[in-house]
Scaffold this motif. Structure first.
Motif, PDB file in Angstrom:
ATOM      1  N   ALA A   1       0.839  -1.208   0.000  1.00  0.00           N
ATOM      2  CA  ALA A   1       0.000   0.000   0.000  1.00  0.00           C
ATOM      3  C   ALA A   1       0.871   1.254   0.000  1.00  0.00           C
ATOM      4  CB  ALA A   1      -0.932  -0.008   1.212  1.00  0.00           C
ATOM      5  N   ALA A   2       1.940   1.224   0.773  1.00  0.00           N
ATOM      6  CA  ALA A   2       2.848   2.374   0.816  1.00  0.00           C
ATOM      7  C   ALA A   2       3.547   2.573  -0.529  1.00  0.00           C
ATOM      8  CB  ALA A   2       3.880   2.176   1.927  1.00  0.00           C
ATOM      9  N   ARG A   3       3.845   1.470  -1.219  1.00  0.00           N
ATOM     10  CA  ARG A   3       4.502   1.556  -2.514  1.00  0.00           C
ATOM     11  C   ARG A   3       3.538   1.990  -3.625  1.00  0.00           C
ATOM     12  NH1 ARG A   3       9.804   1.735  -2.916  1.00  0.00           N
ATOM     13  NH2 ARG A   3       9.564   0.966  -5.054  1.00  0.00           N
ATOM     14  N   PHE A   4       2.286   1.581  -3.517  1.00  0.00           N
ATOM     15  CA  PHE A   4       1.323   1.792  -4.603  1.00  0.00           C
ATOM     16  C   PHE A   4       0.505   3.072  -4.468  1.00  0.00           C
ATOM     17  CE2 PHE A   4       0.882  -3.089  -5.376  1.00  0.00           C
ATOM     18  CZ  PHE A   4       2.154  -3.105  -5.903  1.00  0.00           C
ATOM     19  N   ALA A   5       0.502   3.681  -3.309  1.00  0.00           N
ATOM     20  CA  ALA A   5      -0.339   4.861  -3.087  1.00  0.00           C
ATOM     21  C   ALA A   5      -0.076   5.935  -4.142  1.00  0.00           C
ATOM     22  CB  ALA A   5      -0.082   5.424  -1.689  1.00  0.00           C
ATOM     23  N   GLY A   6      -1.136   6.351  -4.808  1.00  0.00           N
ATOM     24  CA  GLY A   6      -1.043   7.405  -5.806  1.00  0.00           C
ATOM     25  C   GLY A   6      -0.507   6.979  -7.151  1.00  0.00           C
ATOM     26  N   LYS A   7      -0.186   5.691  -7.314  1.00  0.00           N
ATOM     27  CA  LYS A   7       0.384   5.213  -8.568  1.00  0.00           C
ATOM     28  C   LYS A   7      -0.718   4.962  -9.604  1.00  0.00           C
ATOM     29  CE  LYS A   7       4.673   5.098  -7.242  1.00  0.00           C
ATOM     30  NZ  LYS A   7       5.363   3.832  -6.926  1.00  0.00           N
ATOM     31  N   THR A   8      -0.521   5.472 -10.812  1.00  0.00           N
ATOM     32  CA  THR A   8      -1.501   5.270 -11.882  1.00  0.00           C
ATOM     33  C   THR A   8      -1.141   4.082 -12.778  1.00  0.00           C
ATOM     34  OG1 THR A   8      -0.321   6.835 -13.312  1.00  0.00           O
ATOM     35  CG2 THR A   8      -2.103   7.718 -11.932  1.00  0.00           C
ATOM     36  N   GLN A   9       0.062   3.535 -12.645  1.00  0.00           N
ATOM     37  CA  GLN A   9       0.451   2.407 -13.487  1.00  0.00           C
ATOM     38  C   GLN A   9      -0.387   1.178 -13.148  1.00  0.00           C
ATOM     39  OE1 GLN A   9       4.328   1.183 -10.766  1.00  0.00           O
ATOM     40  NE2 GLN A   9       4.522   1.124 -12.957  1.00  0.00           N
ATOM     41  N   ALA A  10      -0.556   0.312 -14.128  1.00  0.00           N
ATOM     42  CA  ALA A  10      -1.345  -0.893 -13.938  1.00  0.00           C
ATOM     43  C   ALA A  10      -0.744  -1.759 -12.847  1.00  0.00           C
ATOM     44  CB  ALA A  10      -1.434  -1.673 -15.247  1.00  0.00           C
ATOM     45  N   ILE A  11      -1.605  -2.457 -12.112  1.00  0.00           N
ATOM     46  CA  ILE A  11      -1.147  -3.287 -11.016  1.00  0.00           C
ATOM     47  C   ILE A  11      -0.184  -4.363 -11.497  1.00  0.00           C
ATOM     48  CG2 ILE A  11      -3.220  -4.745 -11.196  1.00  0.00           C
ATOM     49  CD1 ILE A  11      -1.102  -4.018  -8.041  1.00  0.00           C
ATOM     50  N   LYS A  12      -0.423  -4.910 -12.698  1.00  0.00           N
ATOM     51  CA  LYS A  12       0.496  -5.936 -13.184  1.00  0.00           C
ATOM     52  C   LYS A  12       1.892  -5.360 -13.398  1.00  0.00           C
ATOM     53  CE  LYS A  12       1.796  -9.156 -16.665  1.00  0.00           C
ATOM     54  NZ  LYS A  12       1.993  -9.353 -18.090  1.00  0.00           N
TER      55      LYS A  12
ATOM     56  N   GLY B   1     -16.365 -17.571 -17.686  1.00  0.00           N
ATOM     57  CA  GLY B   1     -15.547 -16.780 -18.598  1.00  0.00           C
ATOM     58  C   GLY B   1     -14.518 -17.602 -19.352  1.00  0.00           C
ATOM     59  N   THR B   2     -13.804 -16.926 -20.246  1.00  0.00           N
ATOM     60  CA  THR B   2     -12.770 -17.542 -21.077  1.00  0.00           C
ATOM     61  C   THR B   2     -11.479 -16.759 -20.930  1.00  0.00           C
ATOM     62  OG1 THR B   2     -14.427 -18.275 -22.680  1.00  0.00           O
ATOM     63  CG2 THR B   2     -12.149 -18.200 -23.422  1.00  0.00           C
ATOM     64  N   VAL B   3     -10.383 -17.462 -20.815  1.00  0.00           N
ATOM     65  CA  VAL B   3      -9.086 -16.820 -20.644  1.00  0.00           C
ATOM     66  C   VAL B   3      -8.722 -16.028 -21.904  1.00  0.00           C
ATOM     67  CG1 VAL B   3      -6.607 -17.185 -20.288  1.00  0.00           C
ATOM     68  CG2 VAL B   3      -8.286 -18.596 -19.056  1.00  0.00           C
ATOM     69  N   ALA B   4      -8.264 -14.803 -21.696  1.00  0.00           N
ATOM     70  CA  ALA B   4      -7.886 -13.917 -22.805  1.00  0.00           C
ATOM     71  C   ALA B   4      -6.425 -13.522 -22.671  1.00  0.00           C
ATOM     72  CB  ALA B   4      -8.768 -12.675 -22.817  1.00  0.00           C
ATOM     73  N   ARG B   5      -5.881 -13.008 -23.759  1.00  0.00           N
ATOM     74  CA  ARG B   5      -4.498 -12.532 -23.771  1.00  0.00           C
ATOM     75  C   ARG B   5      -4.460 -11.083 -24.228  1.00  0.00           C
ATOM     76  NH1 ARG B   5      -0.850 -11.592 -27.772  1.00  0.00           N
ATOM     77  NH2 ARG B   5       1.375 -11.661 -27.219  1.00  0.00           N
ATOM     78  N   ALA B   6      -3.633 -10.293 -23.562  1.00  0.00           N
ATOM     79  CA  ALA B   6      -3.399  -8.910 -23.960  1.00  0.00           C
ATOM     80  C   ALA B   6      -1.906  -8.646 -23.820  1.00  0.00           C
ATOM     81  CB  ALA B   6      -4.204  -7.952 -23.094  1.00  0.00           C
ATOM     82  N   VAL B   7      -1.468  -7.496 -24.297  1.00  0.00           N
ATOM     83  CA  VAL B   7      -0.056  -7.125 -24.187  1.00  0.00           C
ATOM     84  C   VAL B   7       0.048  -5.878 -23.321  1.00  0.00           C
ATOM     85  CG1 VAL B   7       2.020  -6.398 -25.413  1.00  0.00           C
ATOM     86  CG2 VAL B   7       0.533  -8.139 -26.419  1.00  0.00           C
ATOM     87  N   GLN B   8       0.874  -5.966 -22.293  1.00  0.00           N
ATOM     88  CA  GLN B   8       1.133  -4.836 -21.414  1.00  0.00           C
ATOM     89  C   GLN B   8       2.643  -4.627 -21.313  1.00  0.00           C
ATOM     90  OE1 GLN B   8      -1.441  -6.450 -18.029  1.00  0.00           O
ATOM     91  NE2 GLN B   8      -1.688  -4.234 -17.738  1.00  0.00           N
ATOM     92  N   SER B   9       3.078  -3.448 -21.628  1.00  0.00           N
ATOM     93  CA  SER B   9       4.515  -3.116 -21.558  1.00  0.00           C
ATOM     94  C   SER B   9       5.365  -4.156 -22.281  1.00  0.00           C
ATOM     95  CB  SER B   9       4.951  -3.003 -20.089  1.00  0.00           C
ATOM     96  OG  SER B   9       4.206  -2.022 -19.417  1.00  0.00           O
ATOM     97  N   GLY B  10       4.856  -4.632 -23.407  1.00  0.00           N
ATOM     98  CA  GLY B  10       5.608  -5.564 -24.235  1.00  0.00           C
ATOM     99  C   GLY B  10       5.549  -7.006 -23.771  1.00  0.00           C
ATOM    100  N   ARG B  11       4.763  -7.310 -22.746  1.00  0.00           N
ATOM    101  CA  ARG B  11       4.664  -8.677 -22.233  1.00  0.00           C
ATOM    102  C   ARG B  11       3.237  -9.184 -22.330  1.00  0.00           C
ATOM    103  NH1 ARG B  11       8.448  -9.178 -16.821  1.00  0.00           N
ATOM    104  NH2 ARG B  11      10.245  -8.016 -17.603  1.00  0.00           N
ATOM    105  N   SER B  12       3.101 -10.472 -22.526  1.00  0.00           N
ATOM    106  CA  SER B  12       1.772 -11.076 -22.608  1.00  0.00           C
ATOM    107  C   SER B  12       1.124 -11.116 -21.235  1.00  0.00           C
ATOM    108  CB  SER B  12       1.868 -12.497 -23.169  1.00  0.00           C
ATOM    109  OG  SER B  12       2.274 -12.498 -24.518  1.00  0.00           O
TER     110      SER B  12
END
Length: 296
Positions: A162-173, A275-286
């Motif tokens: 929580a201390a590291r993530f507070a105010g961060k807009t980047q995706a959790i992954k 549901g069905t498992v999906a794939r996306a690309v985030q920061s160049g990674r699957s």
């Protein structure tokens, strides 16, 4: 790239074969891997006794009796294997032929004692590396400076994140893959942990923290999910992607327990989800996830 469970599996496989043995000879079959070998590597390690094998994040640590530590990273395709005169084949679960092409055997450690034993580092792509440092100064080593807590240690908890993530807009992954937040956590296990916690990989990290800086329920759920998936992967011997093997040449088998990773189009494994498992690309990674139930 081998992740923390794979490196921990390598450490556990090498420790009984190496600890307490003296390095009689170190053979370097080339001058470099990703980086040049330390100039004094051979002189430093020969005739030294291996006190212990440790691990920090994705780094293997070989502690010597004079206070020096050999730091080894597997890179993309690096692997260590144990060779003995009377044990050329080490069968195990999901047995597969070991990569023993001499062209890729770049480092050979010949150990004292009986039976005669060699520890061989093989790396076809040569993205791994070996460095030297004093054990007492490891935390100041550039490779370790700024690393977050281990996902297996007690210092990782919801309050810390929580201390590291507070105010961060980047995706959790993306935030979870940042080694400054958690050391050694990689793409496979981040996907698996987020699925277990039913958190969207696209949700901002700051969304999991209250305005007063406290962890929300999603973050409280995520931490034990991370611990569980790492512990299960270590117990299973790590995962095998492409050419990664355990030290005895057998395959890790956690890949048979993946719930979302590399399972695009498969049904979600949560019993209450259609549901069905999906794939996306985030920061160049699957990224593999279930759009139906990972909405937190």
């Amino acid at each position: 790239m081998p992740e923390l469970p794979e490196v921990e599996t390598v450490r556990r496989g090498l420790a009984p074969a190496m600890e307490g043995r003296r390095i009689e000879k170190l053979v370097l079959n080339r001058s470099d891997l990703r980086f040049p070998f330390p100039e004094n590597l051979v002189k430093t390690v020969e005739n030294r006794t291996i006190v212990a094998l440790g691990r920090r994040a994705k780094y293997l640590l070989i502690d010597l009796d004079d206070g020096m530590t050999v730091i080894a990273h597997l890179g993309m395709s690096g692997s260590w294997r144990v060779e003995e005169e009377d044990d050329a084949h080490l069968p195990g679960r999901f047995h597969a032929p070991r990569s023993v092409n001499a062209l890729h055997d770049h480092v050979i450690i010949e150990l004292s004692g009986a039976p005669a034993r060699r520890i061989v580092y093989n790396d076809p792509r040569r993205f791994g590396f070996i460095k030297l440092a004093r054990k007492a100064e490891l935390e100041a080593e550039p490779s370790f400076a700024g690393l977050g807590p281990e996902p297996t240690g007690n210092s990782l908890d919801a309050e810390f994140l929580a201390a590291r993530f507070a105010g961060k807009t980047q995706a959790i992954k993306t935030a979870l893959l940042d080694q400054r937040n958690i050391a050694g956590l990689g793409n496979i296990y981040v996907c698996e942990a987020l699925w277990r916690a039913r958190l969207s990989p696209f949700r901002s990290a700051g969304h999991l923290v209250t305005p007063t800086g406290r962890p929300r329920e999603g973050l409280k759920t995520l931490v034990p999910a991370i611990r569980a998936v790492i512990a299960e992967a270590i117990e299973a011997g790590g995962s095998t992607l492409r050419d990664h093997r355990k030290t005895d040449g057998t395959l890790g088998y956690f890949q048979h327990s993946f719930s979302v990773y590399d399972r695009t189009g498969a049904p979600c494994a949560h019993a209450d989800c259609n549901g069905t498992v999906a794939r996306a690309v985030q920061s160049g990674r699957s990224t593999f996830y279930c759009p139906a139930c990972q909405k937190g």
